[in-house]
Design a protein around this motif. Sequence first.
Motif, short mmCIF file in Angstrom:
data_model
loop_
_atom_site.label_atom_id
_atom_site.label_comp_id
_atom_site.label_asym_id
_atom_site.label_seq_id
_atom_site.Cartn_x
_atom_site.Cartn_y
_atom_site.Cartn_z
N LEU A 176 26.86 56.86 16.21
CA LEU A 176 26.98 56.61 14.77
C LEU A 176 26.85 57.90 13.97
O LEU A 176 27.62 58.15 13.03
N LEU A 177 25.89 58.75 14.35
CA LEU A 177 25.70 60.02 13.66
C LEU A 177 26.89 60.95 13.90
O LEU A 177 27.37 61.62 12.98
N SER A 178 27.37 60.99 15.13
CA SER A 178 28.52 61.83 15.46
C SER A 178 29.77 61.34 14.73
O SER A 178 30.55 62.14 14.19
N GLY A 179 29.97 60.02 14.67
CA GLY A 179 31.12 59.46 13.98
C GLY A 179 31.11 59.77 12.50
O GLY A 179 32.15 60.09 11.91
N ALA A 180 29.92 59.69 11.88
CA ALA A 180 29.80 60.00 10.45
C ALA A 180 30.05 61.48 10.20
O ALA A 180 30.70 61.85 9.21
N THR A 181 29.54 62.34 11.08
CA THR A 181 29.75 63.78 10.94
C THR A 181 31.23 64.12 11.07
O THR A 181 31.78 64.91 10.29
N GLU A 182 31.88 63.52 12.04
CA GLU A 182 33.32 63.75 12.25
C GLU A 182 34.12 63.27 11.04
O GLU A 182 35.06 63.94 10.59
N ARG A 225 34.76 55.36 4.34
CA ARG A 225 33.93 54.29 4.90
C ARG A 225 34.55 53.67 6.14
O ARG A 225 33.87 53.45 7.14
N ILE A 226 35.84 53.38 6.06
CA ILE A 226 36.46 52.75 7.21
C ILE A 226 36.65 53.75 8.36
O ILE A 226 36.69 53.38 9.53
N THR A 227 36.72 55.04 8.04
CA THR A 227 36.77 56.05 9.10
C THR A 227 35.46 56.10 9.87
O THR A 227 35.44 56.19 11.10
N VAL A 228 34.33 56.01 9.15
CA VAL A 228 33.02 55.93 9.81
C VAL A 228 32.92 54.66 10.63
O VAL A 228 32.43 54.67 11.77
N LEU A 229 33.39 53.55 10.07
CA LEU A 229 33.36 52.27 10.76
C LEU A 229 34.19 52.31 12.04
O LEU A 229 33.85 51.66 13.03
#
Length: 310
Positions: free
Chosen positions: A115-121, A167-171
């Motif tokens: 989740l942290l990596s996805g948000a950073t990306e 938001r949907i990119t993080v999701l």
Amino acid sequence: MNIPNQRHNDEPKWPIGSEYLCGMGAGLLSVCITFPINKLMFRQSVWGFDAASALRQLRIEGIGYLYRGVGPPLLVKPLSSSVMFGSYNQFYRMLSTENNNVNGFDFQASLLASLLSGATEALIATPFERIQMILQDGRFNNQYTNMFDLFYQIRRYGIQEYYRGFRITVLRNGPSTFLYFCSLDYCEQKLFQPSSSSSSSSSTITTTTQINNQRITNEFMRKFITGAILGGTISTLIYPLNVIRTRIQVQPIGTKHMSIRQAFEQLYQERIGTSRSLVAGIHVNLFRSFLHWGCLTAISDFIRNKINYN
């Protein structure tokens, strides 16, 4: 489910982490190979075309426009791949504890790290994906010269214009990163059983160099096939999220921002009851994902081994 994953337990031998360089090199090559396929998929997901109609549209525009829009992914994909591989492994090592390890794998740490990596990306990639979506859309071919021109024109609408679809990119990124990393070694072990014949010398292999070359080739192909199957499966599962993200990010600059729910309702109203599919382009996406994740997995592993063991 026990998921053996020895990679998490191996501390990187390179000071800044070999995973960052692995992802960067693999991401760069993958963009060059898969961009035309990605553009074909994009046209299908935006307009609901079948593959033949989307291909015809690209053919009419001409070869000069085939790689229009490649600038943003060429800049950001190596960076985002580097962040995905590097930050996930760093977050995992920070969060993992001996008490939660089961067969060398900490499920909770992997989920949080994903989740942290996805948000950073997403924080890095979203502005470039926004630019890429507009440049790939034929409606804007004569409106913006290139990505620098578009970047400059967007600035007057504020930072939020660059981050449409965040938001949907993080999701999308969080679950896909988790499924990829927690399943990679497990899938490889299931797909390829250890062969006892590998230790015996073949009459056609007479030198150490030939043996090493064969071992490297076999390892590369194992990683490619594993990454291709795993990445293709994950990308297919999350493809509806990509269709919604594309609809959000392809909106003209300066227009009212669209929520995830509004984008879904708009797509549903436009395509249900028509010949256009809600998941148009999913077959092209599957083929592109096979190439992309196969290359990403095999090349990143190859670079990692070169850095850590040479």
